[in-house]
Design an enzyme around this catalytic site. Structure first.
Site, PDB file in Angstrom:
ATOM      1  N   HIS A 131     -74.300  15.143   1.636  1.00  0.00           N
ATOM      2  CA  HIS A 131     -75.514  13.922   2.261  1.00  0.00           C
ATOM      3  C   HIS A 131     -75.399  13.338   2.481  1.00  0.00           C
ATOM      4  O   HIS A 131     -75.167  12.625   1.024  1.00  0.00           O
ATOM      5  CB  HIS A 131     -76.393  14.924   2.650  1.00  0.00           C
ATOM      6  CG  HIS A 131     -77.260  13.592   3.398  1.00  0.00           C
ATOM      7  ND1 HIS A 131     -77.301  14.148   5.048  1.00  0.00           N
ATOM      8  CD2 HIS A 131     -78.211  12.425   2.885  1.00  0.00           C
ATOM      9  CE1 HIS A 131     -78.144  13.111   5.492  1.00  0.00           C
ATOM     10  NE2 HIS A 131     -78.921  11.984   4.016  1.00  0.00           N
ATOM     11  N   SER A 180     -74.803  12.747  -2.312  1.00  0.00           N
ATOM     12  CA  SER A 180     -75.841  13.518  -2.751  1.00  0.00           C
ATOM     13  C   SER A 180     -74.638  15.286  -2.108  1.00  0.00           C
ATOM     14  O   SER A 180     -75.114  15.311  -0.582  1.00  0.00           O
ATOM     15  CB  SER A 180     -77.171  14.006  -2.085  1.00  0.00           C
ATOM     16  OG  SER A 180     -77.959  13.001  -2.708  1.00  0.00           O
ATOM     17  N   GLU A 221     -68.358  10.601  -3.041  1.00  0.00           N
ATOM     18  CA  GLU A 221     -67.919  11.821  -2.080  1.00  0.00           C
ATOM     19  C   GLU A 221     -66.654  12.231  -2.147  1.00  0.00           C
ATOM     20  O   GLU A 221     -67.112  14.180  -2.360  1.00  0.00           O
ATOM     21  CB  GLU A 221     -68.282  10.930  -0.561  1.00  0.00           C
ATOM     22  CG  GLU A 221     -69.550  11.364  -0.115  1.00  0.00           C
ATOM     23  CD  GLU A 221     -70.194  11.433   1.491  1.00  0.00           C
ATOM     24  OE1 GLU A 221     -69.789  12.070   2.101  1.00  0.00           O
ATOM     25  OE2 GLU A 221     -69.883   9.966   1.529  1.00  0.00           O
ATOM     26  N   ASN A 244     -74.047  21.153   0.862  1.00  0.00           N
ATOM     27  CA  ASN A 244     -73.626  20.500   2.202  1.00  0.00           C
ATOM     28  C   ASN A 244     -73.753  19.068   1.144  1.00  0.00           C
ATOM     29  O   ASN A 244     -74.058  18.551   0.211  1.00  0.00           O
ATOM     30  CB  ASN A 244     -74.954  19.852   2.852  1.00  0.00           C
ATOM     31  CG  ASN A 244     -74.694  19.812   4.231  1.00  0.00           C
ATOM     32  OD1 ASN A 244     -73.062  19.385   4.849  1.00  0.00           O
ATOM     33  ND2 ASN A 244     -75.806  18.838   4.137  1.00  0.00           N
ATOM     34  N   ASN A 253     -63.738  15.048   3.341  1.00  0.00           N
ATOM     35  CA  ASN A 253     -64.240  16.364   2.110  1.00  0.00           C
ATOM     36  C   ASN A 253     -64.134  17.298   2.031  1.00  0.00           C
ATOM     37  O   ASN A 253     -63.756  17.071   1.026  1.00  0.00           O
ATOM     38  CB  ASN A 253     -65.873  15.900   2.545  1.00  0.00           C
ATOM     39  CG  ASN A 253     -66.615  14.715   1.927  1.00  0.00           C
ATOM     40  OD1 ASN A 253     -66.453  14.303   0.698  1.00  0.00           O
ATOM     41  ND2 ASN A 253     -67.425  14.053   2.325  1.00  0.00           N
ATOM     42  N   ASP A 278     -81.309  18.948   5.283  1.00  0.00           N
ATOM     43  CA  ASP A 278     -80.611  18.204   4.413  1.00  0.00           C
ATOM     44  C   ASP A 278     -81.778  17.528   2.881  1.00  0.00           C
ATOM     45  O   ASP A 278     -82.345  17.185   2.539  1.00  0.00           O
ATOM     46  CB  ASP A 278     -80.656  16.465   4.540  1.00  0.00           C
ATOM     47  CG  ASP A 278     -79.569  15.818   6.120  1.00  0.00           C
ATOM     48  OD1 ASP A 278     -79.142  17.049   5.487  1.00  0.00           O
ATOM     49  OD2 ASP A 278     -79.657  15.332   6.266  1.00  0.00           O
ATOM     50  N   ARG A 312     -74.849  20.704  12.626  1.00  0.00           N
ATOM     51  CA  ARG A 312     -75.462  21.622  13.069  1.00  0.00           C
ATOM     52  C   ARG A 312     -76.660  21.869  12.832  1.00  0.00           C
ATOM     53  O   ARG A 312     -76.643  21.986  11.415  1.00  0.00           O
ATOM     54  CB  ARG A 312     -73.786  23.191  13.313  1.00  0.00           C
ATOM     55  CG  ARG A 312     -73.190  22.765  14.170  1.00  0.00           C
ATOM     56  CD  ARG A 312     -73.575  23.153  15.334  1.00  0.00           C
ATOM     57  NE  ARG A 312     -74.542  24.019  15.692  1.00  0.00           N
ATOM     58  CZ  ARG A 312     -75.137  23.778  17.593  1.00  0.00           C
ATOM     59  NH1 ARG A 312     -74.550  22.461  18.274  1.00  0.00           N
ATOM     60  NH2 ARG A 312     -76.310  23.890  17.169  1.00  0.00           N
TER      61      ARG A 312
HETATM   62  C1  GRF Z   1     -69.660  11.954   5.690  1.00  0.00           C
HETATM   63  O1  GRF Z   1     -70.004  11.073   4.943  1.00  0.00           O
HETATM   64  C2  GRF Z   1     -70.596  13.719   4.609  1.00  0.00           C
HETATM   65  O2  GRF Z   1     -71.852  12.900   3.663  1.00  0.00           O
HETATM   66  C3  GRF Z   1     -71.829  13.423   6.040  1.00  0.00           C
HETATM   67  O3  GRF Z   1     -70.395  13.544   7.252  1.00  0.00           O
HETATM   68  C4  GRF Z   1     -69.688  12.811   6.635  1.00  0.00           C
HETATM   69  C5  GRF Z   1     -68.209  13.534   7.241  1.00  0.00           C
HETATM   70  O4  GRF Z   1     -66.981  13.699   6.700  1.00  0.00           O
HETATM   71  N1  GRF Z   1     -72.049  14.713   5.603  1.00  0.00           N
HETATM   72  P1  GRF Z   1     -65.625  13.919   6.702  1.00  0.00           P
HETATM   73  O5  GRF Z   1     -65.432  14.682   7.612  1.00  0.00           O
HETATM   74  O6  GRF Z   1     -65.659  14.843   5.478  1.00  0.00           O
HETATM   75  O7  GRF Z   1     -64.564  13.168   6.565  1.00  0.00           O
END
Ligand code: GRF
Length: 197
Positions: free
Chosen positions: A112, A139, A177, A110, A17, A148, A94
């Protein structure tokens, strides 16, 4: 574009991400720039990716600090030194204190991998499959003291298919995402969304 918001990304792992945000911010008309990447794990693969993009990185291990708050105060000092406007958590594993989330309220978001408020916490895809849901998704939400729980900025949906495993569903959601997070950050940085008062 001038007056771009200065964005720091917090990661713990691979950082896909994070990469999506870095890529989006290369567009000349994107209203944010990625100015630093922080990890609570020095071995996080995403740190290497960020360095390869020429982005400043920092890592601090929570174990080196007496309390969670001491760790977060050191993190906030780094974010302030970077003159951070917006904090994007992207797989940052964390639990945060209310002191930290209050300091960054309205400025920290964030991603999720569920359709919040469903499936907060871990193992979202396995839990969704066990429940036999027809749809899953992801989300982007403001960070608040509750895990969350903050106000949702944007969501994307995918179908659950008959032979899905947690892995196949996670992969389908991850594609969304990588589109959703850059768009949600764009809207926040452009002032199109704000923390509800
Ligand atoms: C993603 O699925 C995100 O939604 C979740 O943790 C994962 C992180 O993946 N919070 P990356 O490190 O972005 O590949």
């Amino acid at each position: 574009m001038t007056n771009r918001k200065r964005v720091a990304i917090l990661i713990s792992g691979r950082g896909s991400n994070m990469s999506a945000l870095i890529h989006a911010a290369k567009a000349p008309d994107y209203p944010a720039e990625i100015i630093g990447v922080f990890s609570n794990r020095a071995a996080a693969a995403g740190l290497d990716t960020a360095r390869g993009e020429g982005i400043t990185t920092a890592a601090l291990a929570q174990s080196k600090f007496e309390t969670r708050l001491d760790f977060e105060n050191a993190l906030t000092a780094i974010l302030e030194a970077w003159r951070t406007d917006i904090v994007c958590m992207a797989g940052f594993m964390r639990i945060l204190t209310p002191e930290f989330t209050t300091r960054w309220q309205g400025k920290a978001i964030n991603i999720h991998p569920s359709l919040l408020p469903d499936y907060k916490g871990l193992d979202t895809h396995a839990r969704a499959l066990a429940d036999g849901v027809a749809e899953a998704g992801c989300s982007v939400h403001f960070v608040t003291p509750g895990l969350d729980e903050g106000p949702v900025i944007a969501q994307a949906r995918v179908p659950v298919l008959p032979n899905d495993t947690p892995g196949s569903l996670a992969a389908r959601v991850l594609v969304e995402e990588h589109k959703l997070y850059p768009e949600a950050l764009r809207r926040l940085a452009a002032g199109e969304v704000a923390y509800p008062r």
